[in-house]
Design a protein around this motif. Structure first.
Motif, PDB file in Angstrom:
ATOM      1  N   CYS A 124      -3.024  -5.344   6.688  1.00 37.81           N
ATOM      2  CA  CYS A 124      -3.038  -5.245   5.391  1.00 37.81           C
ATOM      3  C   CYS A 124      -4.554  -5.592   4.813  1.00 37.81           C
ATOM      4  O   CYS A 124      -4.969  -6.712   4.647  1.00 37.81           O
ATOM      5  CB  CYS A 124      -2.091  -5.665   4.592  1.00 37.81           C
ATOM      6  N   ARG A 127      -6.132  -8.044   2.061  1.00 39.93           N
ATOM      7  CA  ARG A 127      -5.922  -9.371   2.182  1.00 39.93           C
ATOM      8  C   ARG A 127      -6.857  -9.866   3.117  1.00 39.93           C
ATOM      9  O   ARG A 127      -6.889 -11.152   3.047  1.00 39.93           O
ATOM     10  CB  ARG A 127      -4.632  -9.736   2.616  1.00 39.93           C
ATOM     11  N   ALA A 154       5.319  -6.618   9.880  1.00 36.72           N
ATOM     12  CA  ALA A 154       5.061  -7.420   8.734  1.00 36.72           C
ATOM     13  C   ALA A 154       3.962  -6.988   7.822  1.00 36.72           C
ATOM     14  O   ALA A 154       3.859  -6.814   6.685  1.00 36.72           O
ATOM     15  CB  ALA A 154       5.027  -8.995   8.915  1.00 36.72           C
ATOM     16  N   GLU A 155       3.067  -6.421   8.467  1.00 39.04           N
ATOM     17  CA  GLU A 155       1.902  -6.076   7.902  1.00 39.04           C
ATOM     18  C   GLU A 155       1.988  -4.404   7.165  1.00 39.04           C
ATOM     19  O   GLU A 155       1.533  -4.438   6.335  1.00 39.04           O
ATOM     20  CB  GLU A 155       0.493  -5.937   8.966  1.00 39.04           C
ATOM     21  N   ARG A 158       3.599  -5.380   4.404  1.00 38.20           N
ATOM     22  CA  ARG A 158       2.527  -5.946   3.072  1.00 38.20           C
ATOM     23  C   ARG A 158       1.854  -4.750   2.282  1.00 38.20           C
ATOM     24  O   ARG A 158       1.783  -4.607   1.272  1.00 38.20           O
ATOM     25  CB  ARG A 158       1.732  -6.837   3.590  1.00 38.20           C
ATOM     26  N   ALA A 161       4.387  -2.946   0.225  1.00 34.37           N
ATOM     27  CA  ALA A 161       4.422  -3.467  -1.159  1.00 34.37           C
ATOM     28  C   ALA A 161       3.350  -3.223  -2.142  1.00 34.37           C
ATOM     29  O   ALA A 161       3.578  -2.972  -3.376  1.00 34.37           O
ATOM     30  CB  ALA A 161       4.544  -5.080  -1.028  1.00 34.37           C
ATOM     31  N   ILE A 162       1.909  -3.140  -1.709  1.00 31.19           N
ATOM     32  CA  ILE A 162       1.033  -2.919  -2.365  1.00 31.19           C
ATOM     33  C   ILE A 162       1.012  -1.409  -2.771  1.00 31.19           C
ATOM     34  O   ILE A 162       0.682  -1.310  -4.078  1.00 31.19           O
ATOM     35  CB  ILE A 162      -0.447  -3.373  -1.737  1.00 31.19           C
ATOM     36  N   THR A 176       2.012  -9.207  -4.892  1.00 28.01           N
ATOM     37  CA  THR A 176       1.005  -8.942  -4.007  1.00 28.01           C
ATOM     38  C   THR A 176      -0.466  -9.244  -4.420  1.00 28.01           C
ATOM     39  O   THR A 176      -1.335  -8.971  -3.824  1.00 28.01           O
ATOM     40  CB  THR A 176       1.063  -7.390  -3.922  1.00 28.01           C
ATOM     41  N   PRO A 232      -4.946  -8.870  -3.908  1.00 29.12           N
ATOM     42  CA  PRO A 232      -4.916  -9.903  -3.256  1.00 29.12           C
ATOM     43  C   PRO A 232      -6.250 -10.453  -3.119  1.00 29.12           C
ATOM     44  O   PRO A 232      -7.244  -9.679  -3.537  1.00 29.12           O
ATOM     45  CB  PRO A 232      -4.611  -9.288  -1.652  1.00 29.12           C
ATOM     46  N   ASP A 276      -4.782 -17.964   1.001  1.00 35.36           N
ATOM     47  CA  ASP A 276      -3.528 -17.339   0.933  1.00 35.36           C
ATOM     48  C   ASP A 276      -3.930 -16.522  -0.189  1.00 35.36           C
ATOM     49  O   ASP A 276      -4.127 -16.786  -1.312  1.00 35.36           O
ATOM     50  CB  ASP A 276      -2.493 -18.634   0.450  1.00 35.36           C
ATOM     51  N   GLU A 278      -2.332 -14.421  -1.938  1.00 36.52           N
ATOM     52  CA  GLU A 278      -1.310 -14.304  -3.182  1.00 36.52           C
ATOM     53  C   GLU A 278      -1.303 -15.389  -3.996  1.00 36.52           C
ATOM     54  O   GLU A 278      -0.731 -15.552  -4.916  1.00 36.52           O
ATOM     55  CB  GLU A 278       0.124 -13.832  -2.771  1.00 36.52           C
TER      56      GLU A 278
END
Lengths: 298, 298, 298, 298
Positions: A124, A127, A154-155, A158, A161-162, A176, A232, A276, A278
């Motif tokens: 992602c 980020r 997991a990426e 992410r 989600a965005i 996000t 992000p 981080d 977020e």
């Protein structure tokens, strides 16, 4: 330009899939599975259903989801793709400004990765700053396949989600986004420092910076908007630079501060790292012409 | 290699003049006048007598004192001169590293100055960084002749004071030196931060820095010696850089500080200006992994 | 229990006067004059009209307005009065807890004042702590009559503003309130310090304190409500006391901070003065077990 | 009034024992044993020899050493004893100012302790404030006998070290002293704050303080001498109080700081605990009229 959650809940399944198919670019079956579970009380519930569809799918389908993902900065990205606006996503990290040599190196990394794991490198990229992207790529290339496949998935989540947040009107509400904000206090006078020019730069390499934002503090010593918000905060090293000397040059005469030239403090740099994306990074400057402090605030 | 004040007080006049003639390079008459007023209780009294000789001299002699002064970065300096070690004096500001273009510009400034005022541009260059030297040159070129002549004479006295200090054993005692020092406190543990690597750089232009000193803090959180000492602190903008992240990486595990990567604070830059070369600039860093402060201390 | 501005604008004049007559306790003519100028777009405009009525009145009427004002802590106040709730107003400063000796001294001051100026001592006591009240009383007793009469009238207006705010639903909107707030940051961990017990005390004399508020910080390191809000902050010296040692005792073991007993910092007092009752005093604590800082924030 | 180490090394054994017998009040045999091991290169070596004599003695002798120790604040202390100046030692903690009730309580504690352990409560009271003394007494009364006997013997050694330091000319050099010092920086002007009145008080109980020292800062913003030095810093909670408001009232007019009355900062209290009597507690104040910070420095 998106749809409301209410409209999505009531739409024909085909329209729902059409509206949200791009959340998982090459896998409309995810949206199809979610369509059958409507209505959703929140976007979070909708996203959880999509995640459940992914995790409940066959191993082959999950692998295909990874394998079909567009390569970062690869030919696919350059020549267009069905995923929503990958160019814009990738522009955030400056991949569109890679030199030919960097592009070649990136291609080589991509090839090694694909050969080792059987699917393209997925990240992602909103980020990550450029330095973090390269560090992360090298680190992940060294991982064992099972762990790396989990990381890649997991990426994908992410990225999804965005995209989902952008497609559902009203912000979507998935967590996000992060923020960088600041606040300048003048403790000679015990009040906010208004009218202080400042800029936020990102270290795109150990010696090279790119300007992220420029602003001037308002009457409350803050910027009208956070310096980064609504997205992000890319993992990177940043520097906030404040034209503090100009501030005290302006207020100094009325205070008879008798400041030297050059002043002890002129452009004040606050350098800090973001790990981080977020989170909220509030980085205030509490200053006099002869002292300052900063801390991670809230 | 110098003489003691006691020896100078008792030496034959010719030896006294020979020992101190170079204090005012082209003007042995200054030392001659001072020789007649011996003995001196302090180097300060000796220097005052030399200054009195200058100020009491005829206008022609005083003008000749200025006119005979070697030009900064001029042909004279490059080809050798009778003044004591002008190359070393000028090296401090990096004039020996001027590009050909810069050298040409300097020569042009020198020519304009000499044409306007009738004597070369004189500046105690050990008191200036390169940016300050150029700023000062431009500013003085714009001055009215009477004021500029006073300024030039004051610079001759500053150069003389430094030379006299160097020639009299035991430091001389004229106030010609300043200092930059630092101190790193770790307020997570309430004690000095030992073993912190740091460097001091000078901004030789708005975007270009040169390393002045590198050091590591000792058990008391200080450097064994000040970063600049025993000489004037050149007027310039400086940056102290502390490898604070490395410090907390070392002590962090025993404290279980659970620091992110990149850490919030890694290399911490403290940027400050020096306007008074004979002053002490104590610039401490009081820090945790998430906050720091600095101030001009004492 | 008040009326809305809209209702007041439309009410019969007699009802308007009845609703707002107590704003200037013994002077219903002020409300009567304002009634004739309705409608008012804001409470500020209404208050300005009342002020205009006062300032445009005859000298005799204005003097009567002062002369008819109830005495602070005088017999009138003790025995009841037509002004709205003077006892409650006076209770704020602790006048109801005066000892007999203090009461006697207050009565003597009141008598001297009334004899000198021809009207009672008038002060908006919600804006003063006990020490400030006594200082102010002594200072005003020494003023010249013309200046003091202006001061007294200004205090009548301050009292009226607070009463008007209380009588108009929706807060009224006149700027009669200040705030004291705080924020505790733990810079060992770079996050707000939650669960920190604190108290705010007022120095009612140089050696005697009274507790104003007790609270515990929430997850954001703040108190859920400001420690003083919705009313003027009485002019006084305050002390915020934070049980910081308890905080680090709680988080210390997981960090292995190895804190001594007694700790370097246990109860941290921040003592500060308030001179502007309508201002916001934000007094944060940025702390580790070995350091802290505060400043007037915003 | 003491002897030099050189003289002690060469003196007849009887004189040596006479000079140092009081170091272990009722046990001249300790000095006798040390006399036989002369010469000593340092006082530390001499003290180590005395400690060796104690630890190598028979159990009965070691118990007698404890049993013969004068009781703190007991009848023995009040009526005189052969130990050197126990009254002066005990005065430091204010035991000479105990009320009759406190004296009675102390006597009761002493009796309980003696009954439980068979020797009197021994504590190097110069290392404790009154509150710490009472806390420590209660805690030790609850200990198991073996551990408590070791603790008591360690205290005998601490008392002996201080006595030995006092008896040997030139300070002795055993590490028995700590320090409290301060430094006031004015960061409005970037220089030390001179002429600031301050006091150090000790909390002898949670609500009662006793003044330990008063001083005024010198031109460097420090006190000419540390506030406590040349002796242990008693374990206690302290408060440094700075008349900072007076400082800015003095420099404020020339700066046109326009400070309110009361000022935001007037008397600034820094409250801190001391747990290590032989350590250096440097507690600076870095301040403007609207902000300050402190930390444990070095």
């Amino acid at each position: 330009m998106g749809s409301t959650l209410a409209a999505l809940n009531q739409a024909p399944a085909a329209d729902f899939v059409s509206a949200l198919g791009a959340v998982f670019g090459h896998a409309p079956w995810v949206a199809e599975a979610a369509a059958a579970q409507r209505p959703f009380p929140t976007v979070g519930a909708l996203f959880a259903a999509m995640g459940g569809a992914v995790h409940g799918a066959s191993d082959a389908r999950r692998l295909a989801l990874l394998a079909g993902h567009p390569e970062i900065a690869g030919r696919t990205a350059r020549s267009g793709d069905i995923a929503p606006d990958p160019i814009a996503e990738q522009a955030s990290v400056g991949l569109d400004r890679l030199s030919d040599a960097e592009y070649a190196r990136f291609e080589a990394l991509n090839a090694s990765y694909r050969e080792k794991f059987g699917f393209p490198f997925i990240l992602c990229i909103e980020r990550h700053g450029r330095a973090s992207l390269l560090r992360t790529f090298a680190a992940r290339l060294a991982c064992v396949p099972d762990a790396e496949r989990s990381t890649a998935e997991a990426e994908v989540m992410r990225i999804a989600a965005i995209r989902l947040n952008a497609l559902v009107d009203g912000g979507g509400g998935l967590p996000t986004t992060g923020r960088i904000s600041t606040h300048v206090l003048d403790t000679v006078r015990g009040r906010p420092a208004a009218g202080v020019a400042l800029e936020l730069v990102e270290f795109v390499s150990p010696t090279e910076t790119a300007i992220v934002a420029r602003a001037t503090t308002n009457a409350d010593g803050r910027t009208d908007l956070p310096l980064i918000h609504g997205r992000p905060v890319p993992v990177a090293t940043y520097e906030l630079r404040f034209w503090l000397g100009d501030h005290f040059r302006r207020v100094g005469p009325s205070l008879d501060l008798d400041l030297p030239e050059p002043p002890f403090l002129d452009v004040v740099p606050l350098r800090f790292g973001v790990g981080d994306p977020e989170a909220h990074y509030h980085v205030p400057l509490v200053a006099t012409p002869w002292s300052y402090q900063t801390y991670r605030g809230s």
